[in-house]
Design a protein around this motif. Structure first.
Motif, mmCIF file in Angstrom:
data_model
loop_
_atom_site.group_PDB
_atom_site.id
_atom_site.type_symbol
_atom_site.label_atom_id
_atom_site.label_comp_id
_atom_site.label_asym_id
_atom_site.label_seq_id
_atom_site.Cartn_x
_atom_site.Cartn_y
_atom_site.Cartn_z
ATOM 1 N N VAL A 139 -60.085 29.274 -33.236
ATOM 2 C CA VAL A 139 -60.287 27.813 -32.755
ATOM 3 C C VAL A 139 -59.005 27.570 -32.267
ATOM 4 O O VAL A 139 -58.003 27.423 -32.759
ATOM 5 N N HIS A 140 -58.974 26.985 -30.950
ATOM 6 C CA HIS A 140 -57.904 26.547 -30.174
ATOM 7 C C HIS A 140 -57.858 25.143 -29.848
ATOM 8 O O HIS A 140 -58.822 24.509 -29.778
ATOM 9 N N HIS A 141 -56.554 24.487 -29.941
ATOM 10 C CA HIS A 141 -56.454 23.162 -29.570
ATOM 11 C C HIS A 141 -55.115 22.933 -28.982
ATOM 12 O O HIS A 141 -53.924 23.006 -29.704
ATOM 13 N N ASP A 142 -55.166 22.701 -27.617
ATOM 14 C CA ASP A 142 -54.175 22.871 -26.838
ATOM 15 C C ASP A 142 -53.283 24.128 -26.943
ATOM 16 O O ASP A 142 -53.987 25.152 -26.764
ATOM 17 N N VAL A 187 -66.666 22.542 -32.878
ATOM 18 C CA VAL A 187 -66.022 23.387 -31.598
ATOM 19 C C VAL A 187 -66.980 23.208 -30.600
ATOM 20 O O VAL A 187 -68.398 23.051 -30.795
ATOM 21 N N LYS A 188 -66.404 23.719 -29.498
ATOM 22 C CA LYS A 188 -67.102 23.928 -28.223
ATOM 23 C C LYS A 188 -66.761 25.006 -27.599
ATOM 24 O O LYS A 188 -65.694 25.499 -27.725
ATOM 25 N N ASN A 189 -67.537 25.449 -26.338
ATOM 26 C CA ASN A 189 -67.047 26.264 -25.413
ATOM 27 C C ASN A 189 -66.975 27.580 -26.181
ATOM 28 O O ASN A 189 -65.825 28.256 -25.847
ATOM 29 N N LEU A 190 -67.875 27.999 -26.845
ATOM 30 C CA LEU A 190 -67.680 29.540 -27.448
ATOM 31 C C LEU A 190 -67.929 30.746 -26.508
ATOM 32 O O LEU A 190 -68.299 30.581 -25.639
ATOM 33 N N ALA A 210 -63.073 29.754 -29.374
ATOM 34 C CA ALA A 210 -63.784 28.285 -29.491
ATOM 35 C C ALA A 210 -62.677 27.243 -29.151
ATOM 36 O O ALA A 210 -61.498 27.373 -29.661
ATOM 37 N N ASP A 211 -63.273 26.139 -28.637
ATOM 38 C CA ASP A 211 -62.209 25.311 -28.455
ATOM 39 C C ASP A 211 -62.555 23.690 -29.434
ATOM 40 O O ASP A 211 -63.633 23.678 -29.845
ATOM 41 N N TYR A 212 -61.495 23.344 -29.934
ATOM 42 C CA TYR A 212 -61.473 21.918 -30.684
ATOM 43 C C TYR A 212 -62.311 20.981 -30.025
ATOM 44 O O TYR A 212 -62.289 20.773 -28.904
ATOM 45 N N PHE A 230 -51.347 26.540 -35.746
ATOM 46 C CA PHE A 230 -50.183 27.132 -35.604
ATOM 47 C C PHE A 230 -49.978 27.476 -34.169
ATOM 48 O O PHE A 230 -50.902 27.697 -33.308
ATOM 49 N N THR A 231 -48.745 27.372 -33.630
ATOM 50 C CA THR A 231 -48.330 27.817 -32.307
ATOM 51 C C THR A 231 -47.916 29.310 -32.377
ATOM 52 O O THR A 231 -47.560 29.746 -33.682
ATOM 53 N N LYS A 232 -47.877 30.084 -31.165
ATOM 54 C CA LYS A 232 -47.395 31.315 -31.611
ATOM 55 C C LYS A 232 -45.847 31.885 -31.625
ATOM 56 O O LYS A 232 -45.671 32.712 -32.312
ATOM 57 N N ASP A 233 -45.287 30.611 -31.806
ATOM 58 C CA ASP A 233 -43.629 30.578 -32.262
ATOM 59 C C ASP A 233 -43.606 30.385 -33.649
ATOM 60 O O ASP A 233 -42.463 30.429 -34.126
#
Length: 258
Positions: A139-142, A187-190, A210-212, A230-233
């Protein structure tokens, strides 16, 4: 004609060791002694046409410098991918074979009918090797992603929200339900990512992004012990490379690094 012998004791596979390299035994006959009653399964041949046999033994092979027992998961790091995947298929079929010895309708003995099916010797009921299908979603959020630590994880790594598909449910419906049940968010945009056999013991993992789409994080404590964005950093310990969870994460990390 030589055959590949995928020999298991519970969840450990027997590997042949030559110097520092590992192989699946290749020989005309079984490389170890088998009981007369040992059930040897025929499995789909390798890509080059070499026959494949799968066997479950009662005791691990020890005190033999030529062979070494290795966990199926660990064999990912010792075998070429084609052989690791075939080992997974063999183990799934052996698990199915052991759990379908008797008919669920009349209780009589089941006998092999094809390489992937059995037929009851009394009532004729047929059963096939089956998969337990599960969805797994990042799940992605920004610029952040949601990672969770499930209570059944054996080490302190964070993975993706995942769960089994229920009867009468589409894959997409399962994603929406599992995310909301386990985390409280929508979530949306699977977006379909890919799928992966998961022979622990007989699964198929279907991966999504998916998007938050709203809600506050509220973990299902009976299933999830920890979870956060979490961010990738600032990633925590993430799953091993053999899993589709890691593949989805690596894909996200590589895309956000461009």
């Amino acid at each position: 004609m030589k055959k590949y012998w995928f020999i298991f004791c519970k969840t450990d596979i027997m590997l042949e060791k030559v110097d520092e390299h590992y192989f699946i035994p290749l020989s005309e006959d079984a490389p170890i002694s088998l009981h007369p009653w040992t059930h040897v399964l025929n499995v789909t041949p390798m890509k080059d046409g070499t026959e494949v046999k799968a066997v479950m033994i009662d005791q691990p092979i020890t005190n033999n410098a030529q062979y070494e027992m290795c966990g199926l998961r660990s064999s990912f790091y010792r075998l070429p991918k084609e052989f690791y995947l075939k080992a997974g298929k063999c183990h799934e079929l052996l698990y199915w074979d052991n759990n379908t010895r008797f008919c669920g309708v009349c209780g009589a003995t089941m006998k092999m009918h094809t390489d992937i099916s059995k037929r009851c010797t009394n009532c004729g009921k047929e059963v096939w090797a089956q998969l337990a299908t599960a969805v797994i979603v990042l799940v992605h959020h920004d610029n952040k992603v949601l990672l969770v630590h499930a209570r059944n994880f054996k080490t302190d790594f964070y993975g993706l929200v995942a769960g089994f598909v229920e009867t009468g449910e589409t894959l997409e419906e399962a994603v929406h339900r599992e995310v909301e049940e386990e985390t409280g968010i929508k979530v949306k945009n699977l977006r379909y990512f890919g799928s992966q056999p998961w022979p622990y013991p007989c699964g198929l993992m279907v991966g999504f992004n998916a998007d938050y789409d709203g809600g506050s994080l509220h973990l299902q404590r009976s299933e999830i012990s920890k979870g956060a964005w979490f961010t990738k950093d600032n990633l925590p310990t993430i799953p091993e490379p053999l899993s589709i969870a890691r593949m989805i994460l690596d894909d996200w990390i590589n895309k956000t690094s461009i």
